[in-house]
Design an enzyme around this catalytic site. Sequence first.
Site, mmCIF file in Angstrom:
data_model
loop_
_atom_site.group_PDB
_atom_site.id
_atom_site.type_symbol
_atom_site.label_atom_id
_atom_site.label_comp_id
_atom_site.label_asym_id
_atom_site.label_seq_id
_atom_site.Cartn_x
_atom_site.Cartn_y
_atom_site.Cartn_z
ATOM 1 N N GLN A 98 0.697 -1.144 0.045
ATOM 2 C CA GLN A 98 -0.058 0.012 -0.028
ATOM 3 C C GLN A 98 0.577 1.299 0.101
ATOM 4 O OE1 GLN A 98 -3.379 2.419 2.732
ATOM 5 N NE2 GLN A 98 -3.205 0.306 3.058
ATOM 6 N N SER A 99 1.834 1.297 1.019
ATOM 7 C CA SER A 99 2.607 2.559 0.856
ATOM 8 C C SER A 99 3.181 3.214 -0.256
ATOM 9 C CB SER A 99 3.541 2.664 2.299
ATOM 10 O OG SER A 99 4.361 1.586 1.720
ATOM 11 N N ARG A 135 6.947 -9.362 -10.240
ATOM 12 C CA ARG A 135 7.569 -10.615 -10.439
ATOM 13 C C ARG A 135 6.744 -11.413 -11.353
ATOM 14 N NH1 ARG A 135 9.127 -13.274 -4.718
ATOM 15 N NH2 ARG A 135 7.889 -11.699 -4.173
ATOM 16 N N LEU A 176 8.793 -8.919 -14.646
ATOM 17 C CA LEU A 176 10.114 -8.872 -14.634
ATOM 18 C C LEU A 176 10.919 -9.459 -13.563
ATOM 19 C CD1 LEU A 176 12.462 -7.746 -16.656
ATOM 20 C CD2 LEU A 176 12.614 -5.618 -15.123
ATOM 21 N N ARG A 180 20.510 -6.208 -2.139
ATOM 22 C CA ARG A 180 20.796 -7.661 -2.441
ATOM 23 C C ARG A 180 20.414 -8.228 -3.702
ATOM 24 N NH1 ARG A 180 18.259 -8.129 2.563
ATOM 25 N NH2 ARG A 180 16.275 -8.423 1.858
ATOM 26 N N LYS A 216 10.950 -5.224 9.225
ATOM 27 C CA LYS A 216 9.835 -5.165 8.176
ATOM 28 C C LYS A 216 8.749 -4.489 8.831
ATOM 29 C CE LYS A 216 10.555 -9.168 5.163
ATOM 30 N NZ LYS A 216 9.937 -10.423 4.681
ATOM 31 N N TYR A 265 4.518 -3.263 8.743
ATOM 32 C CA TYR A 265 3.022 -2.653 8.167
ATOM 33 C C TYR A 265 2.497 -1.670 8.876
ATOM 34 C CZ TYR A 265 3.324 -7.145 5.253
ATOM 35 O OH TYR A 265 3.610 -7.981 4.246
ATOM 36 N N GLU A 266 1.250 -1.373 8.222
ATOM 37 C CA GLU A 266 0.460 -0.233 8.693
ATOM 38 C C GLU A 266 0.350 -0.165 10.320
ATOM 39 O OE1 GLU A 266 -1.450 2.201 7.005
ATOM 40 O OE2 GLU A 266 -1.789 2.982 9.214
ATOM 41 N N ASP A 300 0.570 3.683 5.861
ATOM 42 C CA ASP A 300 0.943 3.348 4.721
ATOM 43 C C ASP A 300 0.705 4.394 3.523
ATOM 44 O OD1 ASP A 300 1.864 0.855 4.848
ATOM 45 O OD2 ASP A 300 0.139 -0.137 4.894
ATOM 46 N N GLY A 343 -7.493 20.452 19.245
ATOM 47 C CA GLY A 343 -7.203 21.803 19.405
ATOM 48 C C GLY A 343 -7.702 22.411 20.859
ATOM 49 N N GLY A 344 -7.818 23.931 20.460
ATOM 50 C CA GLY A 344 -8.083 24.855 21.768
ATOM 51 C C GLY A 344 -9.613 24.638 21.725
ATOM 52 N N GLN A 345 -10.645 24.117 20.830
ATOM 53 C CA GLN A 345 -12.097 24.388 20.893
ATOM 54 C C GLN A 345 -12.433 22.862 21.264
ATOM 55 O OE1 GLN A 345 -13.150 27.458 20.429
ATOM 56 N NE2 GLN A 345 -11.253 28.388 19.387
HETATM 57 N N1 COA Z 1 12.078 -9.959 -9.127
HETATM 58 C C1 COA Z 1 12.831 -10.730 -8.056
HETATM 59 N N2 COA Z 1 12.757 -10.468 -7.082
HETATM 60 C C2 COA Z 1 11.829 -9.731 -6.585
HETATM 61 C C3 COA Z 1 11.100 -8.959 -7.391
HETATM 62 C C4 COA Z 1 11.242 -8.908 -8.770
HETATM 63 N N3 COA Z 1 10.437 -8.351 -9.637
HETATM 64 N N4 COA Z 1 10.214 -8.171 -6.779
HETATM 65 C C5 COA Z 1 10.635 -8.272 -5.380
HETATM 66 N N5 COA Z 1 11.509 -9.342 -5.384
HETATM 67 C C6 COA Z 1 11.940 -10.060 -3.959
HETATM 68 C C7 COA Z 1 12.770 -8.864 -3.149
HETATM 69 O O1 COA Z 1 14.148 -8.732 -3.978
HETATM 70 C C8 COA Z 1 13.112 -9.726 -1.988
HETATM 71 O O2 COA Z 1 14.055 -10.792 -1.930
HETATM 72 P P1 COA Z 1 15.076 -10.812 -1.023
HETATM 73 O O3 COA Z 1 14.438 -11.254 0.611
HETATM 74 O O4 COA Z 1 15.667 -12.317 -1.320
HETATM 75 O O5 COA Z 1 15.949 -9.814 -0.809
HETATM 76 C C9 COA Z 1 11.713 -10.461 -1.926
HETATM 77 O O6 COA Z 1 11.001 -10.434 -3.359
HETATM 78 C C10 COA Z 1 10.818 -10.026 -0.868
HETATM 79 O O7 COA Z 1 10.596 -8.436 -0.775
HETATM 80 P P2 COA Z 1 9.816 -7.972 0.609
HETATM 81 O O8 COA Z 1 10.166 -6.610 0.340
HETATM 82 O O9 COA Z 1 11.017 -8.397 1.708
HETATM 83 O O10 COA Z 1 8.620 -8.268 0.584
HETATM 84 P P3 COA Z 1 7.857 -9.146 2.079
HETATM 85 O O11 COA Z 1 6.577 -9.639 1.445
HETATM 86 O O12 COA Z 1 8.777 -10.189 2.784
HETATM 87 O O13 COA Z 1 7.623 -7.927 2.999
HETATM 88 C C11 COA Z 1 7.087 -5.744 3.627
HETATM 89 C C12 COA Z 1 6.759 -6.980 2.771
HETATM 90 C C13 COA Z 1 6.079 -4.544 3.122
HETATM 91 C C14 COA Z 1 6.790 -6.131 5.037
HETATM 92 C C15 COA Z 1 8.262 -5.066 3.211
HETATM 93 O O14 COA Z 1 8.570 -5.136 1.832
HETATM 94 C C16 COA Z 1 8.543 -3.847 4.068
HETATM 95 O O15 COA Z 1 8.927 -3.796 5.179
HETATM 96 N N6 COA Z 1 8.660 -2.831 3.391
HETATM 97 C C17 COA Z 1 9.073 -1.427 3.686
HETATM 98 C C18 COA Z 1 8.214 -0.707 4.455
HETATM 99 C C19 COA Z 1 6.813 -0.627 3.778
HETATM 100 O O16 COA Z 1 6.676 -0.312 2.778
HETATM 101 N N7 COA Z 1 5.677 -1.202 4.486
HETATM 102 C C20 COA Z 1 4.251 -1.130 4.308
HETATM 103 C C21 COA Z 1 3.853 -2.005 3.189
HETATM 104 S S1 COA Z 1 2.366 -1.481 2.793
#
Ligand code: COA
Length: 414
Positions: A16-17, A37, A71, A103, A135, A137-138, A167, A246-248
């Site tokens: 979402q973010s 992906r 991709l 990575r 990591k 989330y919201e 987010d 606020g103040g009201q």
């Molecule tokens: N091709 C190949 N690999 C891909 C890819 C693509 N097009 N897109 C993503 N990936 C891979 C990433 O490189 C990563 O691989 P790695 O762990 O081997 O380095 C893997 O997919 C997973 O990515 P990740 O961001 O860790 O996803 P997740 O589902 O495990 O975690 C979140 C999700 C949201 C918790 C995490 O992305 C995060 O903390 N983001 C930052 C804060 C944020 O935006 N949070 C709010 C989300 S609404």
Amino acid sequence: MKALDGIKILDFTHVQSGPTCTQLLGWFGADVIKVERPGVGDATRKQLVDKPGSDSLYFTMLNHNKRSLTLNTKTEEGKEVLERLIKECDVMVENFAPGALDRMGFTWERIQELNPRMIMASVKGFGPGPYEDCKVYENVAQCAGGAASTTGFRDGPPLVTGAQIGDSGTGLHLCLGIMTALFQRERSGRGQKVLAPMQDSVLNLCRVKLRDQQRLDAGPLKEYSQFGEGIEFGAATPRAGNDSGGGQPGRILKCKGWETDPDAYTYFITQAAVWKNICDVIDKPEWKEDEDYATPNARLTRLNEIFDTIEAWTMTKDKFEVMDICNPLNIPVGPILSMKELAEEPALRDTGTIVEVDHPERGKYLTVGCPVKLSDSEVDVTRSPLLGEHSAEILAMLGYGESDIQSMREAGAI
Ligand code: COA
């Protein structure tokens, strides 16, 4: 012409973010290329699915006005395409978990080598510090950014809010950072990194609560209901229920029908400037001159009695009648509107804030359009892309021929 015509966004965002941010950029006219992906796509495509087989509302409502390129950036072919994209685009937006881009082989140094004008914008849960690798989330952001500890009622647990301030709130902050960096690039010729940590963005939105934290040093927070109730303040800004920030002084009050309708309530603000009008409306003309009620300070210890009296009046009216009566008298009130009521509100449809969109898999659905209105850059909300819908045309734009695209397909790179 749109404000961001000609600006290309390499959209590496998910959930979402990040998508909130790139959707705004799309609405402002940028060409947003969402990289996903192969075979999987943004995880939200298949989360909270209401129509089996079609992209979820979660995905469609956050990814309008984008093109989708599949991709696998962990393959050699995928990395080569990504390099071309980095050279071609103005802004790269990502919200991977910390370190994921490094990575993948795309450090900030590498990105700058490929394109020194690149603006690389990231959402992370936390900024540099002890939690930078986490990591997030919201709701974690709402908790870590101070919103949860200050939301809810004093005698209840911390609460998260339905507004996605972690987010979508961070996405807005990131968008502002990107625009500013684009503006600076006009003069410097250089790109830069833009970081919007979710904790910081939530804290920014909770600014008034940090204000109150410091005001505590000077004594109790008199506009909080607990002051009038004689309850001592602790060491930190407390939860304030529905008190106004606020103040009201203000509260949520019941309206006619509250027994069966969970949204039959109004917010009512006892703005000092219109106190006399309030006294007339609630049939308490004697409070206009009575020294126990006539001044804002005197009222602070009597807020419960005052709001109970106002509520006895609001309960005789529906929430829209309260508005109709109070607005002409300049008394600030607002009905508690449900999502159903908002979805049906004609004025929001007229301004394009609620939009009906047609989607080939799911048919018509409602979405929230662009909430910011530019008079010289109109927004047309177009449906979210299917997974990989624009892969071939984007690869062709990057200079790949039919046979290259075919071999990438066979190698599982797209
Ligand atoms: N091709 C190949 N690999 C891909 C890819 C693509 N097009 N897109 C993503 N990936 C891979 C990433 O490189 C990563 O691989 P790695 O762990 O081997 O380095 C893997 O997919 C997973 O990515 P990740 O961001 O860790 O996803 P997740 O589902 O495990 O975690 C979140 C999700 C949201 C918790 C995490 O992305 C995060 O903390 N983001 C930052 C804060 C944020 O935006 N949070 C709010 C989300 S609404």
